[in-house]
Write a protein that holds these residues in place. Structure first.
Motif, PDB file in Angstrom:
ATOM      1  N   MET A  24       0.840  -1.211   0.000  1.00  0.00           N
ATOM      2  CA  MET A  24       0.000   0.000   0.000  1.00  0.00           C
ATOM      3  C   MET A  24       0.865   1.247   0.000  1.00  0.00           C
ATOM      4  N   ARG A  25       2.165   1.083  -0.304  1.00  0.00           N
ATOM      5  CA  ARG A  25       3.100   2.212  -0.440  1.00  0.00           C
ATOM      6  C   ARG A  25       3.184   3.061   0.820  1.00  0.00           C
ATOM      7  N   CYS A  26       3.321   2.414   1.952  1.00  0.00           N
ATOM      8  CA  CYS A  26       3.440   3.197   3.186  1.00  0.00           C
ATOM      9  C   CYS A  26       4.887   3.553   3.466  1.00  0.00           C
ATOM     10  N   GLY A  27       5.829   2.727   2.972  1.00  0.00           N
ATOM     11  CA  GLY A  27       7.236   3.040   3.174  1.00  0.00           C
ATOM     12  C   GLY A  27       7.797   2.647   4.516  1.00  0.00           C
ATOM     13  N   LYS A  28       7.073   1.807   5.260  1.00  0.00           N
ATOM     14  CA  LYS A  28       7.586   1.398   6.567  1.00  0.00           C
ATOM     15  C   LYS A  28       8.866   0.572   6.407  1.00  0.00           C
ATOM     16  N   THR A  30      11.224   0.938   4.148  1.00  0.00           N
ATOM     17  CA  THR A  30      12.338   1.858   3.942  1.00  0.00           C
ATOM     18  C   THR A  30      12.608   2.660   5.198  1.00  0.00           C
ATOM     19  N   GLY A  31      11.559   2.968   5.930  1.00  0.00           N
ATOM     20  CA  GLY A  31      11.723   3.699   7.184  1.00  0.00           C
ATOM     21  C   GLY A  31      12.453   2.886   8.226  1.00  0.00           C
ATOM     22  N   CYS A  33      14.791   0.335   7.379  1.00  0.00           N
ATOM     23  CA  CYS A  33      15.942  -0.387   6.811  1.00  0.00           C
ATOM     24  C   CYS A  33      17.266   0.123   7.367  1.00  0.00           C
ATOM     25  N   HIS A  42      15.848   1.431  -2.550  1.00  0.00           N
ATOM     26  CA  HIS A  42      15.440   1.063  -1.189  1.00  0.00           C
ATOM     27  C   HIS A  42      14.313   0.040  -1.226  1.00  0.00           C
ATOM     28  N   HIS A  44      11.176  -0.206  -0.536  1.00  0.00           N
ATOM     29  CA  HIS A  44       9.881   0.081  -1.177  1.00  0.00           C
ATOM     30  C   HIS A  44      10.039   0.220  -2.685  1.00  0.00           C
ATOM     31  N   GLN A  45      11.231   0.657  -3.117  1.00  0.00           N
ATOM     32  CA  GLN A  45      11.456   0.785  -4.558  1.00  0.00           C
ATOM     33  C   GLN A  45      11.584  -0.582  -5.227  1.00  0.00           C
TER      34      GLN A  45
END
Lengths: 130, 664
Positions: A24-28, A30-31, A33, A42, A44-45
């Protein structure tokens, strides 16, 4: 998406068992890592680029070998996407073509313990072989 | 022999697009009993209904079959049509050739074939139908509202306004619920207490409303219009009618170390307490888990200081039995536990709090008297990080968190961020969001004001980890738009915890035989057209027990539920469903199988005299069905080994006839 990329994408999805559409593209990821600064792409990418079939840049990126396989992203992802497994699958798709492993298969039993995720062993076997 | 009319509906192209309606009405003409068959574009229209009425009169029909949509849609319509033409409503059968036929088939030939078979089955059934007359049952003109939050309060006030008596059962010592704990309310920022407490006082002063506080529902029996409910009034060890609410006991009680649940455990109360200043009823309650007198028999300070003589250590739980015509569930919500979210360090640091705790920290009646101070050291925080969607929108398979969006967090976080910047402009406020969801009147404008006028830093990304380091909280997060990882040294971290239905909802649903979804929210009878009714007759839904809601929505739904209750209580008699079980006493062997499977307790046994073939009289135990309680589920007809139980309108012989018609 070219036919070749289409095949590679489905191979990566199949071997990783990851469904990038769940993201859901929250980026947790990457947050969370710890290897963020080392990585060009990263977590999410990775998920987004595999889903959109933009896999070529990932294959040529050093990021593949910077992932620590620490599984923090897998543990914390609210959607159960498991980004580290996807990174691993992309990595394998490169390494499998190159051969030459870092560890010998015979060395592995001595390294095993109950705490270690099986995939960490597989990662160790292959990712430093470049 | 019946004289049956068949009416095939096109439903525009909904049916006619995949089913050859002409062929269907032609084929059914030759079925046994059918004397008339036709088709029309919209059978449910006035013109369509007139066709049916005219045919009933002209062909002296004794039964009709309408081949149309699901009976859930228009069975009631066509029953009324038949009744208007002088035909018993229960001589109408619907063959569902839309949802179960035309909509699921693509090919005209197979669709038509199936429609004919479904029509034949309905004709076979009507041939065995008999006119039925619904029974009547009286309505107890009193409503029960379970839960005394803003939802229950609004529902009770509206029902009382219409002149019907209402009882509120609230498990806490006071009504008010979650709203009483809030500071300001979005998007207008009026103070929650200022708009809630007058309503609480209205409830207390309304002579139509009784409040059973510190009470729980123990048992529910009966059915729509005639519920019997047992309410347990827990012993509060204070005589409610004597206590003046002066509060002297709550100041003198020597047991000072009881976590104050009203302030989310952020300060302590005494063992005897009044939850907050505006509590209704304003009566003290002794907490038996902490009271030294109740535990050891040595203390009694509160009894000594109470000038009214209201303390009674010997008080016992009391069971009250009352009859009700309607029941409203308004059991509300709670934030989920943060125990499984180790990455946010909630259990490691006092300075990681939930949003409801933040409400108490900024509330003038809260533990810090409204000053925003860190729970750990009482210092003013200069950097605050708000984390959205903690436990909301999680994967269904994830062990922690909920699959749904909790709906209220985006707005209350915007409110918290805005108010913090307003009161403390020297504070840096970050909000990490996945999406900002602000559909609602003046909601998005509110959020934009937080960003544009108050300078709140909204960052698209998620916090991955919070680690306490010294007196700081190191927050590691992603900024997706900048493709960066951020490390923020924060003083306070606020988690927008997902909300879940109160734990009391599930046992209540079991008592009510009301259905719930997988998240333990009550299910509505229809998600769009009957949103405040439970599928169980006489049970209504108010507020967040049905799904996440903010205050405006909760109040709207609460009033809607009240309107439905009033509609029910305004009736003197309820028409029952005549399709209920009946026992053939001559065949019943009194085995009790039916009684055991009946979920409604509708079956009892009686000894009856029977004249035997040799002219002697024998006494046999036979089953009897209470038609007012029976819901016509049919479980008993299957359980009965001797074939004595049958369901009126759905008799075994009728169902076999339908199956035969399909298989022929």
């Amino acid at each position: 998406m070219s036919k070749e990329m289409e095949n590679l994408k489905s191979e990566i999805i199949r071997s990783s068992g990851v469904n990038p559409k769940k993201c859901m593209r929250c980026g947790k990821c990457t947050g969370t890592c710890p290897a963020f600064d080392e990585m060009e792409y990263h977590p999410h990418q990775f998920v987004y680029m595999v889903e959109s079939g933009d896999i070529e840049p990932l294959l040529n990126s050093k990021s593949l070998y910077k992932c620590l396989t620490c599984f923090a992203c897998v543990d914390r992802c609210p959607r159960g996407v498991e980004p580290a497994k996807l990174v691993e699958a992309v990595r394998l798709s490169v390494i499998r073509k190159q051969g030459a492993n870092h560890l010998k298969a015979d060395d592995i039993p001595a390294l095993l313990d109950d705490e270690m995720p099986q995939q960490a062993i597989v990662s160790a076997l292959r990712k430093y072989s470049k | 022999m019946q004289r049956i009319g068949v009416f095939v509906c096109w439903c525009g192209s909904n049916i006619a697009g995949t089913v050859d309606v002409e062929k269907v009405s032609e084929a059914l003409k030759n079925e046994p009993g059918v004397v008339f068959s036709t088709n029309y574009q919209y059978m449910c229209s006035q013109a369509g209904q007139d066709i049916i009425k005219d045919a009933i009169a002209e062909h002296k029909l004794t039964g009709i079959v309408v081949c149309s949509c699901s009976p859930r849609m228009h069975e009631a319509t066509f029953r009324k049509t038949a009744a208007a033409a002088g035909l018993n409503s229960y001589m109408v059968e619907i063959a569902n050739i839309r949802e179960q036929c035309s909509w699921v088939h693509k090919d005209m030939q197979s669709g038509t074939e199936k429609a004919i078979i479904l029509g034949k089955a309905a004709v076979a059934k009507v041939n065995l139908n008999a006119p039925l007359t619904p029974g009547e049952s009286p309505v107890t003109k009193r409503a029960l509202v379970i839960g005394g939050g803003i939802a229950g309060i609004q529902t009770a006030l509206d029902i009382a306004e219409a002149g019907f008596p209402v009882d509120i059962v609230e498990k806490k010592p006071t009504i008010g619920g979650k709203m009483a704990q809030l500071d300001k309310t979005f998007p207008t920022l009026d103070c929650a207490a200022c708009i809630l407490t007058p309503k609480m006082v209205d409830v207390a002063q309304n002579d139509k409303i009784r409040i059973f506080s510190y009470s729980e529902v123990e048992e529910i029996g009966g059915f729509v219009g005639n519920f019997t409910v047992k309410i347990k009034k827990k012993a509060r060890y204070v005589k409610e009618d004597v206590c003046t609410g002066c509060g002297i006991c709550t100041e003198k009680c020597p047991q000072k170390k009881v976590p104050n649940e009203f302030n989310m455990g952020m300060d302590n109360r005494r063992a005897v307490y009044i939850p907050f200043a505006q509590a209704v009823p304003k009566v003290a309650t002794i907490d038996p888990n902490y009271c030294t007198m109740l535990k050891t028999g040595k203390c009694g300070v509160c009894a000594k200081v109470c000038t009214a003589g209201a303390i009674d250590y010997t008080q016992k739980d009391e069971i009250i039995e009352e009859k009700y015509g309607a029941i409203v569930a308004a059991t509300g919500f709670n934030p989920i536990s943060m125990d499984k979210f180790d990455e946010f360090a909630y259990n490691q640091s006092k300075d990681v709090i939930t949003s409801l705790e933040f409400e108490r920290l900024t509330n003038a009646a809260g533990p810090t008297a409204g000053k925003l101070l860190r729970p750990s050291d009482g210092k003013h925080p200069h950097t605050i990080v708000f984390v959205q969607c903690v436990g909301s929108r999680c994967d269904a398979c994830a062990e922690k968190g909920k699959e749904y969006c909790s709906k209220i967090c985006c707005m209350y976080t915007a409110k918290h961020a805005m108010l913090t910047r307003d009161k403390y402009p020297d504070t840096d406020v970050y909000v990490f969001y996945i999406d900002v969801r602000t559909p609602g009147k003046a909601f998005d404008e509110f959020y934009r004001r937080a960003v544009e006028e108050y300078g709140v830093h909204y960052i698209k990304g998620m916090v991955g980890k919070v680690s306490p380091e010294g007196d700081k909280l190191m927050v590691r997060a992603s900024d997706l738009l900048a493709n960066k990882q951020l490390n923020i040294a924060a003083d306070l971290v606020v988690l927008a915890a997902a909300i879940e239905p109160d734990k009391s909802a599930r046992p209540l649903a079991t008592m009510l035989t009301a259905s719930m979804d997988t998240n333990d929210f009550f299910t509505e009878a229809h998600p769009k057209l009957r949103p405040v009714e439970s599928p169980t007759a006489g049970v209504f839904l108010s507020g967040t027990c049905q799904g996440p809601k903010d205050i405006p929505e909760t109040v709207s739904q609460a009033s809607a539920a009240a309107a439905k209750v009033i509609g029910l209580l305004a009736k003197d008699k309820l028409m029952g469903n005549p399709c209920v079980a009946q026992s053939n006493e001559l065949m019943c062997n009194g085995c009790s199988s039916c009684e055991r499977v009946c979920p409604y307790g509708a079956i009892t046994y009686a000894d009856k005299e029977f004249r035997m073939p040799d002219r002697t009289v024998a006494i046999r135990r036979v089953a009897m069905v209470n038609e007012a309680v029976c819901q016509g589920c049919g479980a008993c007809t299957v359980a009965c080994p001797s074939g004595a139980m049958d369901l009126k309108g759905f008799a075994t012989s009728q169902i076999i006839a339908e199956v035969d018609a399909i298989c022929k």
